[in-house]
Design a protein around this motif. Structure first.
Motif, PDB file in Angstrom:
ATOM      1  N   ARG A  69      -6.951   1.641  -6.177  1.00  0.00           N
ATOM      2  CA  ARG A  69      -6.635   0.609  -7.176  1.00  0.00           C
ATOM      3  C   ARG A  69      -7.366  -0.697  -6.868  1.00  0.00           C
ATOM      4  NH1 ARG A  69      -0.808   2.723  -6.798  1.00  0.00           N
ATOM      5  NH2 ARG A  69      -0.663   3.971  -8.673  1.00  0.00           N
ATOM      6  N   GLY A  70      -8.363  -0.613  -6.025  1.00  0.00           N
ATOM      7  CA  GLY A  70      -9.092  -1.799  -5.595  1.00  0.00           C
ATOM      8  C   GLY A  70     -10.122  -2.274  -6.598  1.00  0.00           C
ATOM      9  N   PRO A 127       0.802  -1.236   0.000  1.00  0.00           N
ATOM     10  CA  PRO A 127       0.000   0.000   0.000  1.00  0.00           C
ATOM     11  C   PRO A 127       0.835   1.287   0.000  1.00  0.00           C
ATOM     12  CG  PRO A 127      -0.959  -1.582   1.516  1.00  0.00           C
ATOM     13  CD  PRO A 127       0.358  -2.157   1.048  1.00  0.00           C
ATOM     14  N   ASP A 128       2.050   1.257   0.576  1.00  0.00           N
ATOM     15  CA  ASP A 128       2.877   2.461   0.609  1.00  0.00           C
ATOM     16  C   ASP A 128       3.638   2.700  -0.694  1.00  0.00           C
ATOM     17  OD1 ASP A 128       4.979   0.628   0.627  1.00  0.00           O
ATOM     18  OD2 ASP A 128       5.769   1.246   2.584  1.00  0.00           O
ATOM     19  N   GLY A 129       3.457   1.796  -1.673  1.00  0.00           N
ATOM     20  CA  GLY A 129       4.104   1.968  -2.963  1.00  0.00           C
ATOM     21  C   GLY A 129       5.421   1.229  -3.104  1.00  0.00           C
ATOM     22  N   CYS A 175      -0.835  -4.563  -8.535  1.00  0.00           N
ATOM     23  CA  CYS A 175       0.238  -5.065  -9.401  1.00  0.00           C
ATOM     24  C   CYS A 175       0.160  -4.384 -10.752  1.00  0.00           C
ATOM     25  CB  CYS A 175       0.110  -6.576  -9.591  1.00  0.00           C
ATOM     26  SG  CYS A 175       0.238  -7.527  -8.069  1.00  0.00           S
ATOM     27  N   GLU A 176       1.282  -4.386 -11.435  1.00  0.00           N
ATOM     28  CA  GLU A 176       1.375  -3.872 -12.798  1.00  0.00           C
ATOM     29  C   GLU A 176       2.088  -4.928 -13.625  1.00  0.00           C
ATOM     30  OE1 GLU A 176       3.465  -0.161 -12.477  1.00  0.00           O
ATOM     31  OE2 GLU A 176       1.906   0.715 -11.195  1.00  0.00           O
TER      32      GLU A 176
END
Length: 179
Positions: free
Chosen positions: A145-146, A67-69, A93-94
């Motif tokens: 992003r959920g 969550p913090d990137g 995810c990406e």
């Protein structure tokens, strides 16, 4: 009747019961049934969207983040991400092609992209596939992003691409609330 006489009578009854049970169980030789015949079924191998047939090099890289990137890890297969000890801590995810210049969608991947395109017309098919692949790893129920913020077509495409995903039931529930 004395206590010893009562215990003796109960003891005799217990012995009689045990001996009868032992006799009933030993009527004849005990035969174990033969094991059922084993059949081997062969099904055509299914290629994972993240693997290349006959190639050890990954086709895609799936970067997952907390969550913090900060980065959790980079995975090359969905199963690898799902088995990660940090799986439940993944925020998003990406996915990207490992070799962008050489990446071509298979027929199955193109079908997934066409499902994803319903809410995102005009988007590049490869990008739609990669968005869907990233959604297959993990989607949190809430957040920027959920799952709730994802287009319906991406969620539908995720169910086509990875119906066995750990969060597939949550995706189905989300889609059910959307009507």
């Amino acid at each position: 009747m004395s206590r010893h006489a009562r215990l003796g009578r109960h003891g005799v009854l217990a012995l009689l019961m045990l001996s009868l049970m032992g006799c009933a169980g030993s009527v004849g030789p005990v035969e174990t049934p033969p094991p059922p015949p084993t059949t081997t079924t062969t099904s055509p191998p299914t290629a994972s969207p993240t693997s290349s047939p006959g190639d050890d090099e990954p086709r895609v890289l799936i970067e997952c983040f907390y969550p913090d990137g900060s980065e959790v890890a980079t995975f090359t297969r969905l199963e690898e991400a799902w088995a990660s000890t940090n799986y439940v801590r993944i925020d998003h995810c990406e996915a990207r092609a490992a070799e962008p210049d050489e990446f071509e969608l298979s027929d199955e991947e193109a079908e997934v992209a066409s499902v994803a395109e319903a809410d995102l017309p005009g988007e590049d098919a490869t990008e739609l596939f990669l968005l869907t692949l990233a959604a297959c790893v993990r989607l949190t129920p809430e957040g920027d992003r959920g799952m709730a913020s994802r287009p319906t077509s991406i969620l539908e495409a995720a169910l086509v691409l990875c119906p066995e995903a750990p969060h597939a039931g949550l995706i189905e529930t989300e889609l059910g609330t959307r009507g």
